[in-house]
Design a protein around this motif. Structure first.
Motif, mmCIF file in Angstrom:
data_model
loop_
_atom_site.group_PDB
_atom_site.id
_atom_site.type_symbol
_atom_site.label_atom_id
_atom_site.label_comp_id
_atom_site.label_asym_id
_atom_site.label_seq_id
_atom_site.Cartn_x
_atom_site.Cartn_y
_atom_site.Cartn_z
ATOM 1 N N HIS A 103 44.221 -16.742 -17.040
ATOM 2 C CA HIS A 103 44.555 -17.074 -18.418
ATOM 3 C C HIS A 103 46.056 -17.329 -18.462
ATOM 4 C CE1 HIS A 103 44.624 -16.840 -22.822
ATOM 5 N NE2 HIS A 103 45.766 -16.177 -22.663
ATOM 6 N N VAL A 104 46.451 -18.414 -19.145
ATOM 7 C CA VAL A 104 47.854 -18.777 -19.263
ATOM 8 C C VAL A 104 48.208 -18.943 -20.744
ATOM 9 C CG1 VAL A 104 49.558 -20.573 -18.746
ATOM 10 C CG2 VAL A 104 47.906 -19.942 -17.028
ATOM 11 N N SER A 105 49.300 -18.302 -21.153
ATOM 12 C CA SER A 105 49.865 -18.498 -22.496
ATOM 13 C C SER A 105 51.155 -19.280 -22.330
ATOM 14 C CB SER A 105 50.174 -17.155 -23.168
ATOM 15 O OG SER A 105 49.001 -16.417 -23.342
ATOM 16 N N LEU A 106 51.338 -20.292 -23.178
ATOM 17 C CA LEU A 106 52.493 -21.176 -23.060
ATOM 18 C C LEU A 106 53.483 -20.973 -24.206
ATOM 19 C CD1 LEU A 106 50.456 -24.412 -22.254
ATOM 20 C CD2 LEU A 106 51.543 -22.863 -20.617
ATOM 21 N N TYR A 107 54.737 -21.324 -23.964
ATOM 22 C CA TYR A 107 55.752 -21.292 -25.018
ATOM 23 C C TYR A 107 55.538 -22.435 -26.008
ATOM 24 C CZ TYR A 107 58.409 -17.860 -22.324
ATOM 25 O OH TYR A 107 58.801 -16.736 -21.647
ATOM 26 N N SER A 108 55.191 -23.608 -25.481
ATOM 27 C CA SER A 108 54.954 -24.755 -26.355
ATOM 28 C C SER A 108 53.642 -25.432 -25.961
ATOM 29 C CB SER A 108 56.120 -25.743 -26.298
ATOM 30 O OG SER A 108 56.304 -26.209 -24.976
ATOM 31 N N GLN A 109 53.040 -26.103 -26.922
ATOM 32 C CA GLN A 109 51.715 -26.692 -26.725
ATOM 33 C C GLN A 109 51.705 -27.770 -25.651
ATOM 34 O OE1 GLN A 109 50.168 -28.182 -30.426
ATOM 35 N NE2 GLN A 109 49.949 -26.138 -31.310
ATOM 36 N N VAL A 110 50.585 -27.808 -24.940
ATOM 37 C CA VAL A 110 50.274 -28.883 -24.003
ATOM 38 C C VAL A 110 48.902 -29.386 -24.423
ATOM 39 C CG1 VAL A 110 49.737 -29.468 -21.615
ATOM 40 C CG2 VAL A 110 51.647 -27.920 -22.112
ATOM 41 N N GLU A 111 48.831 -30.667 -24.748
ATOM 42 C CA GLU A 111 47.591 -31.273 -25.224
ATOM 43 C C GLU A 111 47.005 -30.501 -26.410
ATOM 44 O OE1 GLU A 111 44.821 -32.377 -22.162
ATOM 45 O OE2 GLU A 111 46.431 -33.063 -20.852
ATOM 46 N N GLY A 112 47.901 -30.039 -27.295
ATOM 47 C CA GLY A 112 47.476 -29.395 -28.538
ATOM 48 C C GLY A 112 47.114 -27.923 -28.445
ATOM 49 N N GLU A 113 47.263 -27.311 -27.281
ATOM 50 C CA GLU A 113 46.896 -25.896 -27.101
ATOM 51 C C GLU A 113 48.052 -25.120 -26.467
ATOM 52 O OE1 GLU A 113 43.987 -24.522 -28.088
ATOM 53 O OE2 GLU A 113 43.184 -26.453 -28.747
ATOM 54 N N LYS A 114 48.075 -23.805 -26.776
ATOM 55 C CA LYS A 114 49.091 -22.926 -26.171
ATOM 56 C C LYS A 114 48.471 -21.902 -25.232
ATOM 57 C CE LYS A 114 52.804 -21.628 -28.382
ATOM 58 N NZ LYS A 114 53.697 -21.011 -29.373
ATOM 59 N N GLN A 115 47.130 -21.881 -25.122
ATOM 60 C CA GLN A 115 46.458 -20.944 -24.233
ATOM 61 C C GLN A 115 45.338 -21.658 -23.489
ATOM 62 O OE1 GLN A 115 45.475 -17.100 -25.735
ATOM 63 N NE2 GLN A 115 47.129 -17.131 -27.222
ATOM 64 N N TYR A 116 45.254 -21.356 -22.199
ATOM 65 C CA TYR A 116 44.228 -21.967 -21.365
ATOM 66 C C TYR A 116 43.621 -20.928 -20.427
ATOM 67 C CZ TYR A 116 45.732 -26.646 -22.742
ATOM 68 O OH TYR A 116 46.014 -27.783 -23.459
ATOM 69 N N ASP A 117 42.325 -21.074 -20.169
ATOM 70 C CA ASP A 117 41.612 -20.304 -19.156
ATOM 71 C C ASP A 117 41.035 -21.300 -18.172
ATOM 72 O OD1 ASP A 117 41.960 -17.763 -20.318
ATOM 73 O OD2 ASP A 117 40.265 -18.069 -21.648
ATOM 74 N N GLY A 118 41.131 -20.973 -16.894
ATOM 75 C CA GLY A 118 40.565 -21.860 -15.888
ATOM 76 C C GLY A 118 40.900 -21.369 -14.497
ATOM 77 N N PHE A 119 40.510 -22.172 -13.523
ATOM 78 C CA PHE A 119 40.760 -21.819 -12.132
ATOM 79 C C PHE A 119 42.113 -22.363 -11.690
ATOM 80 C CE2 PHE A 119 36.203 -21.380 -12.452
ATOM 81 C CZ PHE A 119 35.995 -20.198 -11.765
ATOM 82 N N LEU A 120 42.891 -21.498 -11.057
ATOM 83 C CA LEU A 120 44.199 -21.893 -10.554
ATOM 84 C C LEU A 120 44.007 -22.690 -9.267
ATOM 85 C CD1 LEU A 120 47.277 -21.788 -10.686
ATOM 86 C CD2 LEU A 120 47.181 -19.556 -9.566
ATOM 87 N N LYS A 150 53.184 -16.202 -20.331
ATOM 88 C CA LYS A 150 52.484 -15.138 -19.611
ATOM 89 C C LYS A 150 51.308 -15.745 -18.861
ATOM 90 C CE LYS A 150 53.379 -11.288 -22.738
ATOM 91 N NZ LYS A 150 52.789 -10.258 -23.592
ATOM 92 N N ALA A 151 50.999 -15.112 -17.731
ATOM 93 C CA ALA A 151 49.818 -15.500 -16.965
ATOM 94 C C ALA A 151 49.192 -14.228 -16.412
ATOM 95 C CB ALA A 151 50.190 -16.456 -15.835
ATOM 96 N N ARG A 152 47.869 -14.237 -16.335
ATOM 97 C CA ARG A 152 47.162 -13.068 -15.813
ATOM 98 C C ARG A 152 45.829 -13.504 -15.254
ATOM 99 N NH1 ARG A 152 43.121 -12.355 -19.425
ATOM 100 N NH2 ARG A 152 43.535 -12.741 -21.626
#
Length: 157
Positions: A103-120, A150-152
């Motif tokens: 899970h990744v939380s971003l400071y600023s949006q990428v493609e309209g989102e600030k949080q993503y879950d997926g495979f690294l 943040k990333a975890r």
């Protein structure tokens, strides 16, 4: 507060090195009226409660002898495992997580989102690339490392 974290990191690191444990994170936070000093430790096959208690005892003994006291206010010491959703802080954490679900939380949006879950998929000095699922399709997306708040590790449902 960062000086407390630095001091505790300096005190606990030799204890952990002696036991072949890894320091994952140290935080000193106020919650309500109380202060908490949290030390997160791990080892390759996971850490157990007896090992946490051992580190807590050793750390507490040393902290009690430091003069001047780096933490003059009362606080609760907690030594624990980072859990299944371990934070990714160090470069080594990111490298070991390649192929894992995160899970990744971003400071600023990428493609309209600030949080993503997926495979690294890949980690470089400047970027982090993940495969995310949007409904029924997968998409690869790359983030600038400086935009990651943040990333975890994450649990996939």
């Amino acid at each position: 507060m960062s000086s407390v974290v630095e001091t505790v990191t300096g005190v606990v690191t030799p204890i952990l090195n002696e036991l072949n444990f890894e320091l994952v994170d140290v935080e000193f936070v106020k919650e309500g009226k109380n202060w908490f000093l949290r030390v997160f430790i791990d080892k390759p096959k996971g850490i157990d409660i007896e090992e946490c208690a051992l580190v807590s005892e050793k750390l507490s003994e040393i902290m009690d002898t430091l003069d001047p006291d780096p933490i003059p206010q009362a606080y609760f010491l907690e030594v624990s495992s980072p859990g299944a959703e371990r934070p990714l802080k160090k470069e080594e954490d990111y490298q070991q997580a390649v192929g894992d679900y995160i899970h990744v939380s971003l400071y600023s949006q990428v493609e309209g989102e600030k949080q993503y879950d997926g495979f690294l998929d890949e980690v470089t000095k400047e970027t982090l690339t993940m495969t995310i699922r949007i409904k029924t399709r997968e998409k690869q997306i790359t983030f600038e490392r400086k935009n990651i708040a943040k990333a975890r590790l994450a649990i996939q449902f």
